[in-house]
Design a protein around this motif. Sequence first.
Motif, short mmCIF file in Angstrom:
data_model
loop_
_atom_site.label_atom_id
_atom_site.label_comp_id
_atom_site.label_asym_id
_atom_site.label_seq_id
_atom_site.Cartn_x
_atom_site.Cartn_y
_atom_site.Cartn_z
N ASP A 107 -10.58 -2.49 -0.92
CA ASP A 107 -10.71 -1.82 -2.20
C ASP A 107 -11.56 -2.20 -3.11
O ASP A 107 -12.27 -2.94 -3.49
CB ASP A 107 -9.38 -3.06 -2.68
CG ASP A 107 -7.82 -2.22 -2.34
OD1 ASP A 107 -8.08 -1.79 -0.88
OD2 ASP A 107 -7.07 -2.43 -2.27
N GLU A 145 -5.52 9.81 1.99
CA GLU A 145 -7.07 9.36 2.98
C GLU A 145 -7.02 10.73 3.44
O GLU A 145 -8.34 10.76 2.97
CB GLU A 145 -6.57 8.45 3.98
CG GLU A 145 -8.67 8.18 4.21
CD GLU A 145 -8.24 6.29 4.62
OE1 GLU A 145 -9.55 6.40 5.71
OE2 GLU A 145 -7.31 6.23 5.51
N GLY A 205 -15.94 -0.96 -2.54
CA GLY A 205 -15.15 -1.44 -1.71
C GLY A 205 -16.53 -2.42 -0.48
O GLY A 205 -17.04 -1.92 -0.25
N THR A 265 0.83 -1.57 -0.15
CA THR A 265 0.01 -0.13 0.09
C THR A 265 1.15 1.30 -0.26
O THR A 265 0.17 2.09 -0.34
CB THR A 265 -1.12 0.28 1.57
OG1 THR A 265 -1.56 -0.98 1.28
CG2 THR A 265 -1.78 1.16 0.72
N SER A 325 -6.55 0.78 -4.01
CA SER A 325 -7.34 2.17 -3.21
C SER A 325 -6.98 3.40 -3.53
O SER A 325 -6.69 3.77 -4.62
CB SER A 325 -5.84 1.75 -1.87
OG SER A 325 -6.79 2.46 -1.25
#
Length: 296
Positions: A44, A106, A76, A17, A99
């Motif tokens: 994901d 994020e 997801g 990730t 992702s």
Amino acid sequence: MPIILDHQLREQIPHKTAEFPVSYYHDELAELPNWAGPYHWHPDFEIATAESGVLDYQVGQQHIVLEAGDSIFVNGNILHRVRQLSGDRPDPLPIILFSGVAIAPEHSTVYQNYIHPIARSDSLPFVVFRHENNSRCEINALLQETYRWLREQPRCYELAVQRNISLILEYLFCNLDHFPKSEATRIQIKSQIRLQKMLTYIYEHYAETITLKDIANAAHISRSEAGRCFTAYMGCSPVDALIQYRLQIACGLLNEKTNTLQEISYACGFHSANYFSRKFKEAYGYAPSQVGCLGK
């Protein structure tokens, strides 16, 4: 690469990730018995394309038929599975799992304003991109290009993949209000949570002696309610789902060719090699000894 699940039904995604949170898979159906995958979920996003055969993509309780050239976006944390309905060979089924942090961190404004609304949309479990739909041809073209870059990995392919994924997410965000809505009722949400708990129990304890009561207790419901839940989502009883999963595990062990039939039957929760062989042939149409010899 076969689908590998952890104890929470999350698919174990081997991408790193922190480096590049995008994974590419293909030819997975060829590794699965009867070209059908298990019910699973992962945090994901998933995008897949039917290339040659007709596929049944089940998302929650909905069955979406994909013809050659059709693609699907699955949000997801949604229970889903895929099964090939037609075709002489297993569909290559290119899949990308990614992702939202592949596009932006994020806590960034970009993620919060544009990606978070997609990920948290309870009314958008999936979007289908039909090959004959002119308005979605551009998305399918982007996907084919993305698959090629991930397959060949030329110089700077990560930037090209990131750019295409960003365009796809932009399309999804801009059309959120126009996609057909699939609002889940409280009963459906509760049923899915119960199913996840019961499947988790099966996946953790399949090698042990398990009763219907044990499976129902995992979700703190009655045996009859457990039966209704499995029938609604999987079209079978809890015990049949247990047997199906045991057989899927057995296929992987048979392909390894390191254990005897009796050892595999016991390792998968079958306490009789003869019973295991009979159930295996009923499910797949061929004997366990033929695994690896039929191109399945």
